[in-house]
Scaffold this motif. Sequence first.
Motif, PDB file in Angstrom:
ATOM      1  N   ASN A  53      -8.648 -36.922 -15.440  1.00  0.00           N
ATOM      2  CA  ASN A  53      -8.536 -35.557 -15.962  1.00  0.00           C
ATOM      3  C   ASN A  53      -9.419 -34.583 -15.180  1.00  0.00           C
ATOM      4  OD1 ASN A  53      -6.609 -35.787 -18.104  1.00  0.00           O
ATOM      5  ND2 ASN A  53      -8.128 -36.926 -19.285  1.00  0.00           N
ATOM      6  N   ASP A  54      -9.348 -34.700 -13.846  1.00  0.00           N
ATOM      7  CA  ASP A  54     -10.167 -33.856 -12.987  1.00  0.00           C
ATOM      8  C   ASP A  54      -9.488 -32.541 -12.620  1.00  0.00           C
ATOM      9  OD1 ASP A  54      -8.192 -35.150 -11.532  1.00  0.00           O
ATOM     10  OD2 ASP A  54      -9.424 -35.394  -9.737  1.00  0.00           O
ATOM     11  N   ARG A  55      -8.178 -32.607 -12.412  1.00  0.00           N
ATOM     12  CA  ARG A  55      -7.389 -31.435 -12.042  1.00  0.00           C
ATOM     13  C   ARG A  55      -6.022 -31.552 -12.698  1.00  0.00           C
ATOM     14  NH1 ARG A  55      -5.974 -31.620  -6.589  1.00  0.00           N
ATOM     15  NH2 ARG A  55      -6.702 -33.765  -6.382  1.00  0.00           N
ATOM     16  N   PRO A  56      -5.276 -30.455 -12.825  1.00  0.00           N
ATOM     17  CA  PRO A  56      -3.916 -30.560 -13.352  1.00  0.00           C
ATOM     18  C   PRO A  56      -3.048 -31.450 -12.464  1.00  0.00           C
ATOM     19  CG  PRO A  56      -4.660 -28.286 -13.402  1.00  0.00           C
ATOM     20  CD  PRO A  56      -5.683 -29.045 -12.615  1.00  0.00           C
ATOM     21  N   ILE A  57      -2.071 -32.088 -13.083  1.00  0.00           N
ATOM     22  CA  ILE A  57      -1.156 -32.948 -12.345  1.00  0.00           C
ATOM     23  C   ILE A  57      -0.311 -32.148 -11.365  1.00  0.00           C
ATOM     24  CG2 ILE A  57       0.950 -34.319 -12.631  1.00  0.00           C
ATOM     25  CD1 ILE A  57      -0.248 -35.544 -15.107  1.00  0.00           C
TER      26      ILE A  57
END
Length: 542
Positions: free
Chosen positions: A389-393
């Motif tokens: 959950n570091d950046r949007p997919i």
Amino acid sequence: MKRIILFSFLVFGVHTAFAQLTVAKEIFTRRDTLQGSLRPERTSFDVQRYDLNIKVDIDKKNIVGYNDITFKVVENTSKIQIDLFENMQIDSIVYNNKKLQFKRELLATFIQFPTPLQKGNQEKIRFYYSGSPVVAKRAPWDGGIVYSQDTNGKPWVAMACQGFGASCWFPVKDSQSDEPDFGASIKVAVPNGLKNVSNGRFLGSEDLNNGYTRWDWEVKSPINTYDITINIADYVHIHDNHKGLDLDYYVLRANEAKARKHFEEVKPMMDCFQSKFGEYPFKEDGYKLVETPYLGMEHQSAVAYGNNYLQGYLGNDLSRTGVGLLFDYITIHESGHEWFGNSITSKDIADMWIHEGFTQYTEIVFAECQFGYEKAMVYAKGLQNNVSNDRPIIGHYGVNKEGSGDMYPKGALLLNTLRHVINNDAKWWAMVFKYSETYKKQIITTQTVIDFFNKESGINLTPIFNQYLRYTTIPELEIRKKDKALEIRWKTDEANFEMPIVLEIKGVKNRVNVTNNWKKLEVKTKSISEVHPDKSAFYIKY
């Protein structure tokens, strides 16, 4: 393939350089735009076919040859863009027996025609080129060509360029938005005593009487340009057939016996995938596994295999549940891409979750086909540990930029969640099958996916898709005690979020529809500690 490999190595503690497209970039360059955007120089023509004819000098690490590019003119134009990396040389570009003028800007070659090309016409150029493609340092985490040797000291050469760009080794319209409608031919001359294996069907070989033999392959289906590949080695060919589908394996000579046994897994895999996703989409081109000096890649009809004939992922289990050791990760995952990524393709790599999320979901599907629902859900829950959950997919559009590597596990978990939101397996599998068949050999966007599942389910799933794809958080279930009763709601970034959840209370399962607003939980308990949401079927925070 590349993204999950990098992430899983981090899981197992190998902290090395990130792949080119994995590190977040906030500032994009002119090169990013040239490679990732769609401008008139690209949209004015539609590629019909590539005919590649090259010689690979392994000692000099050099390629020389040409690519015939046949295209249909979509809009009147005098200029088109064909891509070739800056380190490669353009020898000439020929049209109607005359050399064309061109201008290079970074990887883009802008080709000028003497008179405007007319809409509706079919045209062809021959693009002569040469040079030494970038050598990959750690394929497939980075892109480029790989030079290695087998255990007998013979050359072993292969190409992997997803994300990096097919234009690193041949001139091409390097965009997922345009596949050659009528396939390609790949003719590759290699030193005598070696074979080249490329995509599609083998047409034959010819001794060129100069120390080289040319190996000719033909692809009849549309194909992603990053899927077009070369594999050069002292290969042994194993042929099989399963229910009318040709299965071909090209493996190093020393590995023939183990390959014959190990690849029997392909047959139950094909039975599973064809029952869930429809007929193998490239039957006319056959199915191949080709042994490579790197871990794997979804090269259409020539799937790259480098998992050392081990179960799991190089002998490890990405889910850390034990279920992942019941099958060969590379065989299953990369073959799943034949349906999701190779057949159904995203227009922009910002939407690569359409490839990777669906394909990691095929692992869950295969586990269920082989070992049952419960073990499949154990595997799915184990994949939750791989989400950062570091950046949007979803990444940035128009700049050759992928989103987070979470597109693999989080994308798969989104689909697993949707299955349980719909709560009707007959309907779910019919939807997945119809999705695969409806968009077979097509190029689509995220919106296409959302619109399809909304229509087929009869449910507005848009907020659920948005929450998992466009934010770094997942739905958080909140339960509180108020006035001697329990209340429940979802905490999300997406407004007007609504999704059911299954709660187990004192051994009894209760399906409850939950929104962003607090509502009374009509259950026979007043203790929050007795409420246990199903976190295998639904990927949530609690």
